[in-house]
Write a protein that holds these residues in place. Sequence first.
Motif, short mmCIF file in Angstrom:
data_model
loop_
_atom_site.label_atom_id
_atom_site.label_comp_id
_atom_site.label_asym_id
_atom_site.label_seq_id
_atom_site.Cartn_x
_atom_site.Cartn_y
_atom_site.Cartn_z
N CYS A 46 0.82 -1.20 0.00
CA CYS A 46 0.00 0.00 0.00
C CYS A 46 0.87 1.27 0.00
O CYS A 46 1.78 1.40 0.80
CB CYS A 46 -0.92 0.00 1.21
SG CYS A 46 -2.06 1.39 1.25
N SER B 18 -0.15 4.25 0.73
CA SER B 18 -0.58 5.24 1.72
C SER B 18 0.45 5.33 2.84
O SER B 18 0.91 4.31 3.36
CB SER B 18 -1.94 4.83 2.29
OG SER B 18 -2.35 5.77 3.26
N CYS C 85 0.92 3.02 6.06
CA CYS C 85 0.21 1.74 5.90
C CYS C 85 1.19 0.67 5.44
O CYS C 85 1.73 -0.05 6.26
CB CYS C 85 -0.96 1.87 4.93
SG CYS C 85 -1.87 0.31 4.78
N CYS D 279 -4.12 -0.62 -0.42
CA CYS D 279 -4.60 -1.92 0.05
C CYS D 279 -6.10 -1.96 0.16
O CYS D 279 -6.70 -3.04 0.17
CB CYS D 279 -3.97 -2.24 1.41
SG CYS D 279 -4.56 -1.20 2.77
N SER D 280 -6.74 -0.80 0.27
CA SER D 280 -8.16 -0.76 0.59
C SER D 280 -8.75 0.57 0.11
O SER D 280 -8.01 1.53 -0.13
CB SER D 280 -8.36 -0.86 2.10
OG SER D 280 -7.69 0.22 2.74
N CYS E 32 -7.71 3.38 2.53
CA CYS E 32 -6.42 4.04 2.29
C CYS E 32 -6.49 4.94 1.06
O CYS E 32 -5.93 6.04 1.06
CB CYS E 32 -5.31 3.01 2.15
SG CYS E 32 -4.68 2.41 3.75
ZN ZN Z 1 -3.31 0.76 3.11
#
Ligand code: ZN
Length: 219
Positions: free
Chosen positions: A179, A181, A184, A200-201, A204
């Motif tokens: 990730c 971010s 993270c 990752c998501s 983020c």
């Molecule tokens: Zn992340």
Amino acid sequence: MKVYSAKAMAVRAVELCVELLYERPSVASVTRILREHGETGELGSGKPGRGEHDLGEHGGTGELGLGEPGRGEHGLGEDGGTGELGLGEDDVAAMRAAAARLRDVLGAADAGEAAALLNRILAESARPPRLTSHAGSTTWHLHVDSGDDAPWGEWFLTSSAMALAVLLADHQRVPGGLCASSGCGRPFLDVGGGSPRRYCSTRCATRERVAAHRSRTTR
Ligand SMILES: [Zn+2]
């Protein structure tokens, strides 16, 4: 009937990596993830040296804080609980070490670097591919560990490396990433057809978008 695809094994590997490296992994939490991915105990029942031990309503060893920084293998205690899959605290420690190596694969700069890391893992730890049905209790699938009763850490490292290797060959790129971010860095799987993922998501991705917007409007 459960089928063991490379993608399903890689999804499981990434989820375990996040739990083992970024959360507070315990026998209970790792057992839960393995169960969610269909491990029913056939795999663990043959693993050596562990009695079945019901974690009970108090969550067993869930409070041990194995994820705390600076707590090495030797701090893990020897009398801790054993999960219902026969998983012990030393298994969780071994799986954490494996998770760090798998994270490096997903953080590789390109397919060549990822392939080199996977080849090293496979050369060091994998055995010849072997079909097993765990004595008829599962569908046929491939293992590259030393036996159906191999330790969990060995099983996790070798089966995950094999899955990532298959996906790398299928897609001709690193089958995931870390990730982007800040703060993270969690690993994610990325085998979609579109442009490469960066986060990752959605959480983020949204956080980064909001931060970028703020830095533009306050300039
Ligand atoms: Zn992340």
